[in-house]
Write an enzyme that holds these catalytic residues in place. Structure first.
Site, PDB file in Angstrom:
ATOM      1  N   CYS A 361       9.678   4.774   2.662  1.00  0.00           N
ATOM      2  CA  CYS A 361       8.971   5.123   3.894  1.00  0.00           C
ATOM      3  C   CYS A 361       9.721   6.103   4.802  1.00  0.00           C
ATOM      4  O   CYS A 361       9.116   7.095   5.242  1.00  0.00           O
ATOM      5  CB  CYS A 361       8.582   3.892   4.701  1.00  0.00           C
ATOM      6  SG  CYS A 361       8.857   2.322   3.908  1.00  0.00           S
ATOM      7  N   ARG A 390      17.110  -2.241  -5.142  1.00  0.00           N
ATOM      8  CA  ARG A 390      17.266  -3.392  -4.253  1.00  0.00           C
ATOM      9  C   ARG A 390      18.225  -4.367  -4.894  1.00  0.00           C
ATOM     10  O   ARG A 390      18.124  -4.668  -6.071  1.00  0.00           O
ATOM     11  CB  ARG A 390      15.913  -4.066  -4.014  1.00  0.00           C
ATOM     12  CG  ARG A 390      14.927  -3.113  -3.363  1.00  0.00           C
ATOM     13  CD  ARG A 390      13.593  -3.763  -3.087  1.00  0.00           C
ATOM     14  NE  ARG A 390      12.717  -2.778  -2.459  1.00  0.00           N
ATOM     15  CZ  ARG A 390      11.457  -3.011  -2.116  1.00  0.00           C
ATOM     16  NH1 ARG A 390      10.932  -4.207  -2.339  1.00  0.00           N
ATOM     17  NH2 ARG A 390      10.725  -2.074  -1.544  1.00  0.00           N
ATOM     18  N   GLN A 408       8.209   2.779  -7.422  1.00  0.00           N
ATOM     19  CA  GLN A 408       6.969   2.375  -6.768  1.00  0.00           C
ATOM     20  C   GLN A 408       5.982   3.533  -6.796  1.00  0.00           C
ATOM     21  O   GLN A 408       6.374   4.678  -6.625  1.00  0.00           O
ATOM     22  CB  GLN A 408       7.230   2.012  -5.305  1.00  0.00           C
ATOM     23  CG  GLN A 408       8.112   0.803  -5.131  1.00  0.00           C
ATOM     24  CD  GLN A 408       8.307   0.489  -3.667  1.00  0.00           C
ATOM     25  OE1 GLN A 408       8.656   1.363  -2.877  1.00  0.00           O
ATOM     26  NE2 GLN A 408       8.094  -0.758  -3.300  1.00  0.00           N
ATOM     27  N   ASP A 410       4.158   4.785  -4.534  1.00  0.00           N
ATOM     28  CA  ASP A 410       4.195   4.539  -3.101  1.00  0.00           C
ATOM     29  C   ASP A 410       3.421   5.622  -2.357  1.00  0.00           C
ATOM     30  O   ASP A 410       3.565   6.799  -2.671  1.00  0.00           O
ATOM     31  CB  ASP A 410       5.660   4.575  -2.655  1.00  0.00           C
ATOM     32  CG  ASP A 410       5.916   3.691  -1.462  1.00  0.00           C
ATOM     33  OD1 ASP A 410       4.961   3.063  -0.977  1.00  0.00           O
ATOM     34  OD2 ASP A 410       7.078   3.632  -1.021  1.00  0.00           O
ATOM     35  N   HIS A 412       2.152   6.709   1.751  1.00  0.00           N
ATOM     36  CA  HIS A 412       2.110   6.438   3.185  1.00  0.00           C
ATOM     37  C   HIS A 412       1.015   7.285   3.796  1.00  0.00           C
ATOM     38  O   HIS A 412       0.943   8.485   3.559  1.00  0.00           O
ATOM     39  CB  HIS A 412       3.477   6.705   3.813  1.00  0.00           C
ATOM     40  CG  HIS A 412       4.506   5.740   3.311  1.00  0.00           C
ATOM     41  ND1 HIS A 412       5.345   6.036   2.269  1.00  0.00           N
ATOM     42  CD2 HIS A 412       4.761   4.453   3.651  1.00  0.00           C
ATOM     43  CE1 HIS A 412       6.101   4.988   2.010  1.00  0.00           C
ATOM     44  NE2 HIS A 412       5.765   4.010   2.822  1.00  0.00           N
ATOM     45  N   LYS A 495      -1.097  -7.331   6.580  1.00  0.00           N
ATOM     46  CA  LYS A 495      -1.361  -6.671   5.297  1.00  0.00           C
ATOM     47  C   LYS A 495      -2.441  -7.386   4.507  1.00  0.00           C
ATOM     48  O   LYS A 495      -2.708  -8.566   4.708  1.00  0.00           O
ATOM     49  CB  LYS A 495      -0.082  -6.591   4.455  1.00  0.00           C
ATOM     50  CG  LYS A 495       0.356  -7.938   3.922  1.00  0.00           C
ATOM     51  CD  LYS A 495       1.518  -7.802   2.940  1.00  0.00           C
ATOM     52  CE  LYS A 495       2.025  -9.190   2.552  1.00  0.00           C
ATOM     53  NZ  LYS A 495       3.250  -9.172   1.785  1.00  0.00           N
ATOM     54  N   HIS A 541       1.283   1.595   4.712  1.00  0.00           N
ATOM     55  CA  HIS A 541       2.057   1.600   3.456  1.00  0.00           C
ATOM     56  C   HIS A 541       1.103   1.115   2.382  1.00  0.00           C
ATOM     57  O   HIS A 541       0.363   0.165   2.603  1.00  0.00           O
ATOM     58  CB  HIS A 541       3.217   0.603   3.476  1.00  0.00           C
ATOM     59  CG  HIS A 541       4.177   0.781   4.582  1.00  0.00           C
ATOM     60  ND1 HIS A 541       5.413   1.333   4.392  1.00  0.00           N
ATOM     61  CD2 HIS A 541       4.128   0.443   5.883  1.00  0.00           C
ATOM     62  CE1 HIS A 541       6.082   1.327   5.531  1.00  0.00           C
ATOM     63  NE2 HIS A 541       5.318   0.798   6.462  1.00  0.00           N
TER      64      HIS A 541
END
Length: 668
Positions: A361, A390, A408, A410, A412, A495, A541
RNA sequence: GCUCGAUUAGCUCAGUGGUAGAGCAACUGUUUCGUAAACAGUAGGUCGUCGGUUCAAGUCCGACAUUGAGCUCCA
């Protein structure tokens, strides 16, 4: 049901009945399979005394409520056996769970597998003794005196139900109760603090139970508490049901993606690289590439813009984003660069810390901030296959579904308040459509919301409220089942997560769509509105696969390795009945290869039967055979993964069958 | 991270203190076959790593690594 004394009216299974005053469930139900009853909606022992106007329903042993009671009662018998054999064992809790039960014990020495066998044997003896389960209602003081030797039970009595998690089997909001097991001669055998209900008699447990494993578990689920030793078991009303359960477990083990990953040569976790860090082999690589290519194409259609960001960053970025404050436990420790320290220990040059990114992000935010933004650019959708790292605790790593390095899918999305609802609606549709394309089509949604009054949640109440309402509306409009997850929101926003059920009914959290009120504020994001003023965008997200690794693992298990042709690493293998027909198949395969079909001809000198076996075990969707008959007729024969055949298919038709299956994303 | 278990050939596994084994896979030959395993031979191992006990360790002990189940965590 004739009786002495007064008669009272009750509602039995919806119909009015007259029973004698003081009647119990034993007077109402003759069927042996009725092992308890619902009285006005509450599960009760059959020995419970019915009163006038009660609404009563029998609970069958193989109903969901009946299975819970069976399993809970089996847990009691196990605890009795354990305390006989290990007199110093102190009782923790012992509830039913899906398919079984467990009981926690505080013992000096952990249980070993041989102990489990011995305990199981003793349990069978106790079942054969026909002990009665007897409910005794007690006051707090009586309970404390009865359970004086059970420190953990005393703690529960002190807590009562207000602090005990929902579904507790020990104490309920009413008074306390103790269940005693008594032998047929009336002598006392064992007791536990328990809210019940139970089977009338241990004999009804039968023989179809099994102790499955032992493991440590923290008392009351808190890792600061002592670890107790937990024994898990499974229990069923019949031998057949137990065998079916064991069969289901065996089937699930066969489709374990870790096992299939090795068998099908898809991926591995080389010890030299480190825990939770996967490498994809060529065959897994093809599947992954097809997954990614398709996802990219769909994102492009849906108006996403593609960005690329590095894997490491100076600490500043994660200081500003706040990750170093609230996520540092989940991050790999920093690489310390450029510091120069003299021999006297004096720092000559201040160093810089670089971190592997755990999230994408902040990088996307910097792209947003790289210049001033107009409302005309919104919604702005940035997409990246972003690799993140992670530092997951060693004990939680699990194949591809819980890793330390992952990519990911991912995105945004930066939107105005006005665009929020429409954008969320289209994102949810996008996500579900794409999941369906990959073959998952059984979903439900989970709406994670804030816990009222908890200060950890940032952002203004009004924004939370309207955003949560919007999410809920979008979720409801999707027509899917919606499960509430109160308190489950991230501190920065609510979420929706999409839970998908796979081919054998297990659920996996896949996609998340998450609102963020925190980062736009921390990074002072803004756009110029039509009014010429500066406004803060809302950030969404959104990950669809969750991580590619995880999705890969879930798909592998969903298909049990039988990937549909469009995903299969090898889509078709041609097997000549004997060598002399190989040229014929080479030309057939060659023309499909020019259309990018992943097809090859097996030229090895194994026998045809052996080749069929090998490629079937490799789960190749289409096996194509040709011999003299086919060469003469200009045909081939199909053999499918399930053993079915289609013979004498003309070459062009055969090609079309393969093309169609691939382009339509059919399973074969 | 915690508790318990596991780690022997590419894979699945046997080997209970005294000379490292099997099946499959690989390789070499022979075999050319109509829908799930042809036959024969060859090669392949510092028994996860490091340390300890012992005349002697794959085997017993310890640490570490990896891994499994469970707990805790999963923003």
């Amino acid at each position: 049901m004739e009786g002495k004394g007064a008669q009272v009216n009750i509602l039995l299974a919806g119909k009015t009945h007259q029973v004698s005053e003081g009647a119990t469930g034993f007077d109402l139900f003759e069927l042996r399979e009725v092992i308890a009853m619902h009285v006005n909606g509450e599960a009760r022992d059959l020995s419970h005394v019915i009163t006038a106007e009660d609404q009563v329903e029998g609970i069958l042993i193989d109903s969901p409520a009946g299975l819970e009671i069976l399993r809970h009662s089996t847990a009691h018998v196990m605890a009795q056996a354990v305390q006989e054999m290990f007199p110093d064992a102190k009782l923790g809790i012992g509830p039913y769970i899906t398919d079984g039960f467990y009981f926690d014990f505080d013992v000096e020495e952990p249980f070993v597998p041989e102990d489990l066998k011995r305990i199981e044997k003793r349990m069978k003896e106790l079942v054969g003794k026909s002990q009665r389960f007897t409910r005794v209602e007690v006051s707090d003081e009586e309970a404390k005196s009865l359970m004086a030797n059970e420190p953990y039970k005393l703690e529960l009595i002190g807590l009562k139900s207000e602090d005990v998690q929902e579904g507790s089997v020990e104490v309920s909001s009413g008074g306390l109760s103790v269940y005693e097991n008594t032998n047929p001669d009336g002598s006392f055998a064992w007791r536990d603090l328990c809210r019940g209900p139970h089977l009338p008699n241990t004999r009804q447990i039968g023989k179809s139970f099994s102790l499955t494993r032992s493991a440590a578990a923290y008392w009351r689920g808190n890792e600061n508490n002592k670890q107790l030793q937990r024994i898990y078991g499974t229990a069923w009303p019949t031998k057949e049901a137990l065998e079916e359960h064991l069969e289901r477990i065996e089937q699930a083990a066969k489709r374990d993606h870790r096992k299939l990953g090795a068998e099908l040569d898809l991926f591995s976790f080389p010890e030299e690289i480190g825990s939770g860090l996967a490498v994809f082999h060529p065959k897994g690589g093809i599947i992954r590439k097809v997954m990614e290519d398709y996802s990219r194409a769909k994102h492009e259609e849906a108006g996403y813009e593609f960005v690329y960001t590095p894997h490491i960053t100076k600490s500043n970025l994660f200081e500003q984003s706040g990750h170093l404050n609230w996520y540092s436990d989940g991050m790999f420790p920093p690489m310390k660069l450029d510091a120069e320290v003299g021999e006297d220990g004096e720092v000559r040059k201040q160093g810089v810390d670089y971190y592997l990114k755990p999230m994408n992000c902040p990088f996307h935010i910097l792209i947003f901030k790289s210049r001033s933004r107009s409302y005309r650019e919104l919604p702005l959708r940035m997409f990246e296959f972003g690799s993140v790292y992670r530092y997951e605790k060693s004990g939680v790593l699990h194949g591809l579904t819980r890793v330390r390095g992952m990519t990911q899918d991912d995105a945004h999305l930066f939107v105005t308040q006005d665009q929020l609802q429409e954008e969320l609606t289209s994102v949810l549709k996008f996500v579900l459509d794409l999941l369906r394309d990959y073959g998952l089509n059984d979903f439900y949604l989970e709406l994670s919301t804030r816990e009222e009054g908890n200060p950890k949640f940032v952002g203004e109440d009004a924004i939370w409220e309207s955003a949560t309402k919007t999410l809920e509306q979008v979720a409801k409009d999707s027509g899917l089942e919606l499960v509430a997850d109160p308190g489950g929101a991230a501190f920065y926003g609510p979420k929706i997560s999409v839970q998908a059920r796979d081919a054998i009914g297990r659920t996996w959290q896949m996609s998340t769509i998450q609102l963020d009120f925190n980062l736009p504020d921390r990074f002072k994001l803004e756009y110029v509105g039509s009014d010429g003023g500066r406004h803060q965008p809302i950030m969404i997200h959104r990950a669809l696969f969750g991580s590619i690794e995880r999705f890969f693992g879930v798909l592998t298990e969903h298909y049990a390795g039988h990937f549909p042709p469009w995903l299969a690493p090898v889509q078709a293998v041609c097997i000549p009945v004997s060598d002399e027909f190989a040229d014929y198949l080479d030309s057939f395969a060659g023309s499909l290869k020019t259309e990018s079909v992943r097809i090859n001809v097996d030229h090895s000198d194994s026998r045809m039967q052996k080749k069929i076996r090998d490629h079937t075990l490799d789960r190749v969707p289409f096996i194509i055979l040709a011999g003299a008959r086919d060469v003469e007729a200009g045909t081939v024969a199909f053999r499918f993964r399930d053993g079915n055949q289609r013979n004498d298919i003309p070459l062009e038709e055969a090609k079309q069958i393969i093309r169609d299956a691939i382009s339509n994303k059919e399973q074969v």
